[in-house]
Design an enzyme around this catalytic site. Structure first.
Site, PDB file in Angstrom:
ATOM      1  N   SER A   1      21.719 -22.419  18.074  1.00 53.20           N
ATOM      2  CA  SER A   1      21.343 -20.968  17.389  1.00 53.20           C
ATOM      3  C   SER A   1      21.798 -19.679  17.990  1.00 53.20           C
ATOM      4  O   SER A   1      21.327 -18.691  18.228  1.00 53.20           O
ATOM      5  CB  SER A   1      19.834 -20.884  17.295  1.00 53.20           C
ATOM      6  OG  SER A   1      19.094 -21.847  16.479  1.00 53.20           O
TER       7      SER A   1
ATOM      8  N   ASN B   1      31.699 -25.812  16.379  1.00 52.78           N
ATOM      9  CA  ASN B   1      31.305 -27.013  15.828  1.00 52.78           C
ATOM     10  C   ASN B   1      30.995 -26.866  14.261  1.00 52.78           C
ATOM     11  O   ASN B   1      30.099 -26.458  14.111  1.00 52.78           O
ATOM     12  CB  ASN B   1      30.294 -27.817  16.350  1.00 52.78           C
ATOM     13  CG  ASN B   1      29.693 -28.851  15.966  1.00 52.78           C
ATOM     14  OD1 ASN B   1      30.413 -29.696  15.215  1.00 52.78           O
ATOM     15  ND2 ASN B   1      28.714 -29.648  16.208  1.00 52.78           N
ATOM     16  N   TRP B   2      31.966 -27.090  13.567  1.00 51.66           N
ATOM     17  CA  TRP B   2      31.875 -27.174  12.312  1.00 51.66           C
ATOM     18  C   TRP B   2      31.016 -28.145  11.419  1.00 51.66           C
ATOM     19  O   TRP B   2      30.686 -28.077  10.278  1.00 51.66           O
ATOM     20  CB  TRP B   2      33.272 -27.073  11.409  1.00 51.66           C
ATOM     21  CG  TRP B   2      34.153 -25.794  11.713  1.00 51.66           C
ATOM     22  CD1 TRP B   2      33.987 -25.126  12.799  1.00 51.66           C
ATOM     23  CD2 TRP B   2      35.581 -25.478  11.414  1.00 51.66           C
ATOM     24  NE1 TRP B   2      34.934 -24.147  12.846  1.00 51.66           N
ATOM     25  CE2 TRP B   2      35.870 -24.441  11.844  1.00 51.66           C
ATOM     26  CE3 TRP B   2      36.404 -26.108  10.218  1.00 51.66           C
ATOM     27  CZ2 TRP B   2      37.118 -23.854  11.593  1.00 51.66           C
ATOM     28  CZ3 TRP B   2      37.401 -25.624  10.070  1.00 51.66           C
ATOM     29  CH2 TRP B   2      37.976 -24.431  10.317  1.00 51.66           C
ATOM     30  N   LYS B   3      30.748 -29.278  12.148  1.00 53.27           N
ATOM     31  CA  LYS B   3      29.822 -30.343  11.464  1.00 53.27           C
ATOM     32  C   LYS B   3      30.453 -30.766  10.324  1.00 53.27           C
ATOM     33  O   LYS B   3      31.709 -30.719  10.138  1.00 53.27           O
ATOM     34  CB  LYS B   3      28.562 -29.900  11.229  1.00 53.27           C
ATOM     35  CG  LYS B   3      27.994 -29.131  12.723  1.00 53.27           C
ATOM     36  CD  LYS B   3      26.398 -29.052  12.746  1.00 53.27           C
ATOM     37  CE  LYS B   3      25.992 -28.136  13.671  1.00 53.27           C
ATOM     38  NZ  LYS B   3      24.588 -28.488  13.987  1.00 53.27           N
TER      39      LYS B   3
ATOM     40  N   GLU C   1      22.275 -28.314  24.893  1.00 50.45           N
ATOM     41  CA  GLU C   1      22.070 -27.970  23.432  1.00 50.45           C
ATOM     42  C   GLU C   1      20.515 -28.495  23.494  1.00 50.45           C
ATOM     43  O   GLU C   1      20.461 -29.769  23.114  1.00 50.45           O
ATOM     44  CB  GLU C   1      22.726 -28.385  22.570  1.00 50.45           C
ATOM     45  CG  GLU C   1      24.347 -28.022  22.717  1.00 50.45           C
ATOM     46  CD  GLU C   1      25.159 -28.050  21.190  1.00 50.45           C
ATOM     47  OE1 GLU C   1      25.679 -26.992  20.755  1.00 50.45           O
ATOM     48  OE2 GLU C   1      24.918 -29.107  20.822  1.00 50.45           O
TER      49      GLU C   1
ATOM     50  N   HIS D   1      26.784 -35.300  20.769  1.00 54.30           N
ATOM     51  CA  HIS D   1      25.965 -34.338  20.060  1.00 54.30           C
ATOM     52  C   HIS D   1      24.710 -34.971  19.544  1.00 54.30           C
ATOM     53  O   HIS D   1      24.605 -36.074  19.540  1.00 54.30           O
ATOM     54  CB  HIS D   1      26.930 -33.912  18.873  1.00 54.30           C
ATOM     55  CG  HIS D   1      26.368 -32.422  18.405  1.00 54.30           C
ATOM     56  ND1 HIS D   1      25.177 -32.792  17.555  1.00 54.30           N
ATOM     57  CD2 HIS D   1      26.406 -31.440  18.616  1.00 54.30           C
ATOM     58  CE1 HIS D   1      24.518 -31.405  17.108  1.00 54.30           C
ATOM     59  NE2 HIS D   1      25.436 -30.447  17.703  1.00 54.30           N
TER      60      HIS D   1
ATOM     61  N   GLY E   1      20.269 -25.217  14.694  1.00 53.33           N
ATOM     62  CA  GLY E   1      20.157 -24.952  13.726  1.00 53.33           C
ATOM     63  C   GLY E   1      18.764 -24.436  13.225  1.00 53.33           C
ATOM     64  O   GLY E   1      18.451 -24.341  11.830  1.00 53.33           O
TER      65      GLY E   1
ATOM     66  N   GLU F   1      22.993 -34.946  17.053  1.00 56.73           N
ATOM     67  CA  GLU F   1      23.030 -35.368  15.891  1.00 56.73           C
ATOM     68  C   GLU F   1      23.665 -36.637  15.719  1.00 56.73           C
ATOM     69  O   GLU F   1      23.082 -37.455  14.863  1.00 56.73           O
ATOM     70  CB  GLU F   1      23.494 -34.138  14.938  1.00 56.73           C
ATOM     71  CG  GLU F   1      22.880 -33.142  14.600  1.00 56.73           C
ATOM     72  CD  GLU F   1      23.473 -31.777  14.169  1.00 56.73           C
ATOM     73  OE1 GLU F   1      24.806 -31.988  13.909  1.00 56.73           O
ATOM     74  OE2 GLU F   1      22.969 -30.666  14.163  1.00 56.73           O
TER      75      GLU F   1
ATOM     76  N   GLY G   1      27.622 -23.567  16.258  1.00 56.19           N
ATOM     77  CA  GLY G   1      27.334 -24.301  15.011  1.00 56.19           C
ATOM     78  C   GLY G   1      27.472 -23.704  13.724  1.00 56.19           C
ATOM     79  O   GLY G   1      28.571 -22.990  13.461  1.00 56.19           O
ATOM     80  N   GLY G   2      26.388 -23.318  13.153  1.00 58.78           N
ATOM     81  CA  GLY G   2      26.494 -22.657  11.972  1.00 58.78           C
ATOM     82  C   GLY G   2      27.220 -21.205  11.877  1.00 58.78           C
ATOM     83  O   GLY G   2      27.905 -21.008  10.910  1.00 58.78           O
TER      84      GLY G   2
HETATM   85  C1  PEP Z   1      25.342 -27.520  17.239  1.00 62.29           C
HETATM   86  O1  PEP Z   1      25.134 -27.902  16.591  1.00 62.29           O
HETATM   87  O2  PEP Z   1      26.186 -27.754  18.239  1.00 62.29           O
HETATM   88  C2  PEP Z   1      24.848 -26.270  17.301  1.00 62.29           C
HETATM   89  C3  PEP Z   1      24.783 -25.513  18.376  1.00 62.29           C
HETATM   90  O3  PEP Z   1      24.541 -25.645  15.973  1.00 62.29           O
HETATM   91  P1  PEP Z   1      23.833 -24.229  15.590  1.00 62.29           P
HETATM   92  O4  PEP Z   1      24.701 -23.349  16.439  1.00 62.29           O
HETATM   93  O5  PEP Z   1      23.722 -23.992  14.316  1.00 62.29           O
HETATM   94  O6  PEP Z   1      22.359 -24.056  16.261  1.00 62.29           O
END
Ligand code: PEP
Length: 252
Positions: free
Chosen positions: A213, A10-12, A167, A97, A173, A99, A234-235
């Protein structure tokens, strides 16, 4: 029950054209070079979907979007329909998601409506659920996740068109993660709720990803659990080396 592992990025809201194309090309080189037996998905921002699709041509990495509207077309300024996503080469769309639930007030009912529209257009969904820190501290994790599953997942969802992503909101994050036992407990509970809602056969086949994370150093511990069928990253999906190291460590 053998479920094919999925590693999804997920590049957001990250990446300009050159970054997105370069990242997709690096992922493509790796996936083509190694005989990987997982399903890979990358979910760039809307602006990069077309270019990333082109960059991924000829490799088995699916394209996903990060959200969609529930209508096919019309007066919805700034929104994107499932049909439009299909038209630019998407196979998947992430829905619900945390967010989007937090920043845009998306409810589980709305997520369910979007999921139905996505199926109608021919897209598959990655439906996200997860508790906040306050809910976890009150011991409500399983109740919250169960409610989100019951309300967000359409009654006719199948393992062929739906992937669930657990999640925990507080893990996204932040560098914090639940223990492996906590993750397995939630995934097993989610699978039980899916069995009640969709029947045991679909629940046993449906993939449940862990997200929050995930990085190369914890991927093995978190993504090799019996009820964990891959990760939503994500990140760490913004660097091809980390994304592919997560895949390596998850046994993909
Ligand atoms: C996400 O936003 O889907 C996610 C899992 O982010 P991160 O890996 O950065 O915690």
């Amino acid at each position: 029950m053998a479920r094919k592992m999925m590693i999804a990025g997920n590049w957001k809201m990250n990446g300009l054209l050159a970054d997105g194309v370069a990242l997709a090309q690096e992922i493509k080189v790796d996936v083509k070079a190694k005989k990987r037996n997982c399903e890979f998905v990358v979910c760039p921002p809307f602006t990069l979907l077309g270019a990333v699709k082109k960059a991924l041509k000829g490799c088995r990495v699916a394209l996903g979007a990060q959200d969609c509207h529930f209508e096919e077309k019309g007066a919805h300024t700034g929104d994107i329909s499932p049909e439009m996503l299909l038209d630019c080469g998407c196979t998947y769309v992430i829905l619900g998601h945390s967010e989007r639930r937090a920043d845009h007030g998306e409810t589980s009912e709305l997520v369910c409506k979007k999921a139905k529209a996505a199926y109608k257009a021919g897209l598959k969904t990655i439906i996200c659920i997860g508790e906040t820190l306050a809910q976890r501290e009150k011991g409500e994790t399983i109740d919250i996740c169960s409610k989100q599953i019951l309300e967000s997942v359409p009654n006719d969802a199948t393992a062929a068109d739906t992937v669930i992503a657990y999640e925990p909101v507080w893990a996204i994050g932040t560098g914090k993660t639940p223990t492996a036992q906590d993750v397995e407990d939630v995934h097993a509970a989610v699978r039980k709720v899916l069995a009640k809602k969709l029947g045991r056969a679909q629940a046993n086949k449906m993939r449940i990803l862990y997200g929050g994370s995930v990085k190369p150093s914890n991927a093995k511990e978190l993504l090799s659990l019996p009820d964990v069928d891959g990760g939503l990253i994500g990140g760490a999906s913004l660097k091809a080396a980390d994304f592919m190291a997560i895949a390596d460590n998850a046994g993909c």
